[in-house]
Design a protein around this motif. Structure first.
Motif, mmCIF file in Angstrom:
data_model
loop_
_atom_site.group_PDB
_atom_site.id
_atom_site.type_symbol
_atom_site.label_atom_id
_atom_site.label_comp_id
_atom_site.label_asym_id
_atom_site.label_seq_id
_atom_site.Cartn_x
_atom_site.Cartn_y
_atom_site.Cartn_z
ATOM 1 N N ALA A 1 2.795 6.325 -1.601
ATOM 2 C CA ALA A 1 3.761 7.329 -1.141
ATOM 3 C C ALA A 1 4.338 8.097 -2.324
ATOM 4 O O ALA A 1 4.702 7.500 -3.342
ATOM 5 C CB ALA A 1 4.882 6.660 -0.354
ATOM 6 N N PRO A 2 4.452 9.435 -2.219
ATOM 7 C CA PRO A 2 4.960 10.234 -3.347
ATOM 8 C C PRO A 2 6.482 10.334 -3.402
ATOM 9 O O PRO A 2 7.035 10.653 -4.455
ATOM 10 C CB PRO A 2 4.328 11.615 -3.106
ATOM 11 C CG PRO A 2 4.180 11.690 -1.607
ATOM 12 C CD PRO A 2 3.903 10.289 -1.140
ATOM 13 N N ALA A 3 7.163 10.070 -2.286
ATOM 14 C CA ALA A 3 8.608 10.295 -2.222
ATOM 15 C C ALA A 3 9.389 9.026 -2.539
ATOM 16 O O ALA A 3 9.099 7.964 -1.978
ATOM 17 C CB ALA A 3 8.996 10.799 -0.829
ATOM 18 N N PHE B 1 0.832 -1.203 0.000
ATOM 19 C CA PHE B 1 0.000 0.000 0.000
ATOM 20 C C PHE B 1 0.869 1.257 0.000
ATOM 21 O O PHE B 1 0.628 2.200 -0.764
ATOM 22 C CB PHE B 1 -0.927 -0.002 1.214
ATOM 23 C CG PHE B 1 -1.861 1.174 1.259
ATOM 24 C CD1 PHE B 1 -3.006 1.204 0.474
ATOM 25 C CD2 PHE B 1 -1.593 2.260 2.081
ATOM 26 C CE1 PHE B 1 -3.862 2.297 0.506
ATOM 27 C CE2 PHE B 1 -2.442 3.356 2.128
ATOM 28 C CZ PHE B 1 -3.588 3.373 1.338
ATOM 29 N N VAL B 2 1.891 1.275 0.853
ATOM 30 C CA VAL B 2 2.794 2.431 0.906
ATOM 31 C C VAL B 2 3.540 2.584 -0.416
ATOM 32 O O VAL B 2 3.712 3.697 -0.925
ATOM 33 C CB VAL B 2 3.792 2.275 2.075
ATOM 34 C CG1 VAL B 2 4.878 3.353 2.009
ATOM 35 C CG2 VAL B 2 3.062 2.356 3.408
ATOM 36 N N PRO C 1 11.961 1.769 -0.845
ATOM 37 C CA PRO C 1 12.108 0.757 0.215
ATOM 38 C C PRO C 1 10.845 -0.073 0.432
ATOM 39 O O PRO C 1 10.920 -1.267 0.736
ATOM 40 C CB PRO C 1 12.435 1.594 1.463
ATOM 41 C CG PRO C 1 13.038 2.842 0.928
ATOM 42 C CD PRO C 1 12.314 3.112 -0.353
ATOM 43 N N ALA C 2 9.675 0.563 0.250
ATOM 44 C CA ALA C 2 8.420 -0.167 0.425
ATOM 45 C C ALA C 2 8.250 -1.219 -0.674
ATOM 46 O O ALA C 2 7.765 -2.334 -0.414
ATOM 47 C CB ALA C 2 7.237 0.801 0.418
ATOM 48 N N ILE C 3 8.639 -0.883 -1.912
ATOM 49 C CA ILE C 3 8.576 -1.870 -2.998
ATOM 50 C C ILE C 3 9.482 -3.046 -2.682
ATOM 51 O O ILE C 3 9.098 -4.217 -2.848
ATOM 52 C CB ILE C 3 8.987 -1.228 -4.339
ATOM 53 C CG1 ILE C 3 7.961 -0.175 -4.778
ATOM 54 C CG2 ILE C 3 9.136 -2.303 -5.421
ATOM 55 C CD1 ILE C 3 8.384 0.622 -6.003
ATOM 56 N N VAL C 4 10.698 -2.763 -2.215
ATOM 57 C CA VAL C 4 11.651 -3.826 -1.875
ATOM 58 C C VAL C 4 11.078 -4.724 -0.788
ATOM 59 O O VAL C 4 11.112 -5.958 -0.884
ATOM 60 C CB VAL C 4 12.998 -3.225 -1.436
ATOM 61 C CG1 VAL C 4 13.908 -4.317 -0.875
ATOM 62 C CG2 VAL C 4 13.682 -2.520 -2.603
ATOM 63 N N ALA C 5 10.534 -4.110 0.274
ATOM 64 C CA ALA C 5 9.985 -4.900 1.388
ATOM 65 C C ALA C 5 8.797 -5.748 0.936
ATOM 66 O O ALA C 5 8.684 -6.927 1.300
ATOM 67 C CB ALA C 5 9.570 -3.964 2.524
#
Length: 428
Positions: free
Chosen positions: A324-326, A319-320, A332-336
Motif C-alpha cells: 500500500a502506498p498511503a 501484504f498490504v 495500520p497494516a504493519i501494526v495488525a
C-alpha cells in the motif's frame, strides 16, 4: 531430591529472574547497531568488518546451543544457566575494553556461547516450575522481554555512547548480568517432569510420534538424531523457522524499506517501526499466551491451532503493509501484522516444550533454536538484500508474506498430524 514441584512464590521468582535475563539477552544483542558509526570511526573498521559482528555471535550461538541443550538434560540446570549469563555478561564488558578488531570480534563471539546456555535451558527449567495448562502465559511473559530488551538495546547503545562513548555502552549492557548470574544459583531446579502427570507425558510422546524407548536415557547424539526423526516435532520446528525467517527479514529491512520506498525520514522510520515492534510485541505476546491457555481446555493441540491461524491471518496484513502506498493504510497494516505474528510467540514455545518428554526438553529447545536461526533470521536479511539488488527492495520484501503463509500452513498441518498420531496411539 524429592519429587516435589516448587511453590508458587519460588516459581514466580524463577520466572521473574529468567525474564529479566531474557531482557538483558536482547538488550545485549541490539546494543551494537546504534554504536556502529562510533566503532567505525574509533577503530577504523570497514563495513565488511562491522557486518561480521552479528554473524560471529550467531554462528557461535548456533553451535553452542546443542552442547548446552545436552548438558541441560543430564544434570543441574541452574549452574549452566548461571555460567552462561556470567560468560556473556563478562564478554560484553570485555568488548568495551577491546583495543583491536580481533579482540572485539572475539568478545561478540563469546557472547554467543553464554546466551546459548540460557536460551537452551531456561524454558525447560520453567516447564518444571509451572503446570502444562499455564505454560502459554508463562512463555508469553518470558518472551515479552524480547521487544522491550531489543528497544532498550537501541536506547542504551544510542544514548550512552552519545554521552559517554561506545565503551561505556558495553559496560552498561554487560554489568547487570554479572549480578543476575549469581541470583540464578538460588532459583529452584525441580525434578524433570514434576509438573507433568504420567498420562500427560504419555500423550505428549504419542502426539509427537515418539517411541517409548525415546524417553529412556540416551547419549546426546542419539537424542538429537531421535528428535530429527520425529515428524510432528520437525513440522513445528520448520514452521518456526519460516516464522523466524519472516520476522528476521522484517526487523532488518523494514526501516530501510520505509525510508527508501515510502520516503519516510531515516530517524522517523527507525523510531516509528521500533515503537510499533515494542507495543505490538508486548500486547500480542501477552494476548497470545492467554488465548492459547484458554483454548487448551478444548483441544490438546490448541497452541498449534492458534499459532497457525493467527499467522495465516497476518498474511494479508503483511501484504498490504508492503504494497500500500498511503501511510493511512500501511501503518495500520504493519501494526495488525506484527500484532498477529507476536500472538504465536508464547503458544509455539509452549508447544515445543510440551511435544517431547521432560527428560529431553533442553535438547529439544536447543535443536529448535539451531534450526530456526540456520534457516530463519540468518539467511533472510541476506536473501532479501540479494533480491533487492536484482530488482528492487519493494519486490524483495514480498518474500516475507510468502514465508508467513508457509509458517501458518506448516503449523496447522503439525496440529492435525499431532492430533491424528495421538488418537491412533491412544486407540492402539
Amino acid at each position: 531430591m524429592a519429587n516435589v514441584a516448587p511453590g508458587s512464590r519460588s516459581a514466580a521468582r524463577a520466572l521473574s529472574v529468567l525474564t529479566a535475563i531474557n531482557l538483558l539477552n536482547y538488550l545485549d544483542r541490539y546494543v551494537v547497531p546504534p554504536i556502529v558509526p562510533e566503532l567505525k570511526g574509533a577503530m577504523g573498521l570497514s563495513d565488511t568488518q562491522l557486518s561480521w559482528l552479528v554473524p560471529a555471535f550467531m554462528l557461535v550461538y548456533m553451535i553452542a546451543a546443542p552442547v548446552f541443550g545436552a548438558w541441560g538434560d543430564r544434570g543441574s540446570r541452574t549452574r549452566p544457566i548461571a555460567l552462561g549469563v556470567f560468560i556473556w555478561s563478562l564478554a560484553t564488558v570485555l568488548s568495551g575494553l577491546a583495543r583491536t578488531y580481533p579482540q572485539l570480534l572475539a568478545g561478540r563471539a563469546l557472547v554467543g556461547i553464554g546466551e546459548a546456555a540460557y536460551v537452551a535451558i531456561a524454558p525447560a527449567l520453567l516447564a518444571d516450575c509451572f503446570p502444562a495448562s499455564g505454560r502459554g502465559r508463562v512463555y508469553s511473559v518470558l518472551n515479552m522481554a524480547i521487544p522491550v530488551g531489543s528497544a532498550l538495546g537501541y536506547v542504551v547503545g544510542g544514548l550512552v555512547s552519545h554521552h559517554y562513548g561506545w565503551r561505556a555502552a558495553f559496560f552498561v549492557a554487560g554489568a547487570p548480568g554479572l549480578l543476575l548470574a549469581a541470583w540464578v544459583l538460588r532459583l529452584p531446579d525441580p525434578p524433570r517432569g514434576v509438573q507433568d502427570s504420567p498420562a500427560a507425558d504419555a500423550r505428549s510422546a504419542a502426539g509427537n510420534g515418539t517411541p517409548a524407548a525415546a524417553s529412556s536415557p540416551m547419549g546426546p547424539v542419539a537424542r538429537y538424531w531421535s528428535l530429527l526423526q520425529r515428524g510432528p516435532y520437525m513440522l513445528v520446528v520448520l514452521g518456526y523457522a519460516a516464522y523466524t525467517f519472516a520476522l528476521g527479514g522484517l526487523a532488518f529491512w523494514m526501516p530501510t524499506f520505509l525510508e527508501r520506498m515510502r520516503g519516510i525520514p531515516a530517524v522517523q522510520a527507525t523510531t516509528g517501526f521500533g515503537a510499533i515492534v515494542v507495543v505490538t510485541g508486548f500486547l500480542g505476546t501477552f494476548a497470545g499466551g492467554w488465548l492459547g491457555d484458554y483454548w487448551l481446555r478444548f483441544s490438546r493441540q490448541a497452541y498449534l491451532w492458534m499459532s497457525g491461524w493467527s499467522t495465516l491471518l497476518a498474511v494479508p496484513c503483511a501484504f498490504v503493509a508492503l504494497t500500500a502506498p498511503a501511510p493511512a493504510v500501511y501503518y495500520p497494516a504493519i501494526v495488525a501484522a506484527e500484532l498477529l505474528l507476536f500472538m504465536s510467540t508464547g503458544p509455539i514455545n509452549a508447544a515445543i516444550v510440551n511435544i517431547v518428554s521432560p527428560m529431553e526438553r533442553a535438547s529439544d529447545i536447543a535443536l529448535s533454536m539451531f534450526t530456526i536461526h540456520l534457516m530463519g533470521d540468518v539467511p533472510s536479511p541476506v536473501l532479501i538484500g540479494h533480491l533487492s539488488d536484482r530488482s528492487s527492495l519493494g519486490d524483495a520484501v514480498l518474500i516475507v508474506p510468502v514465508a508467513v503463509a508457509a509458517c501458518g500452513v506448516i503449523w496447522l498441518v503439525a496440529a492435525k498430524v499431532s492430533g491424528a498420531v495421538s488418537v491412533s496411539r491412544t486407540a492402539g
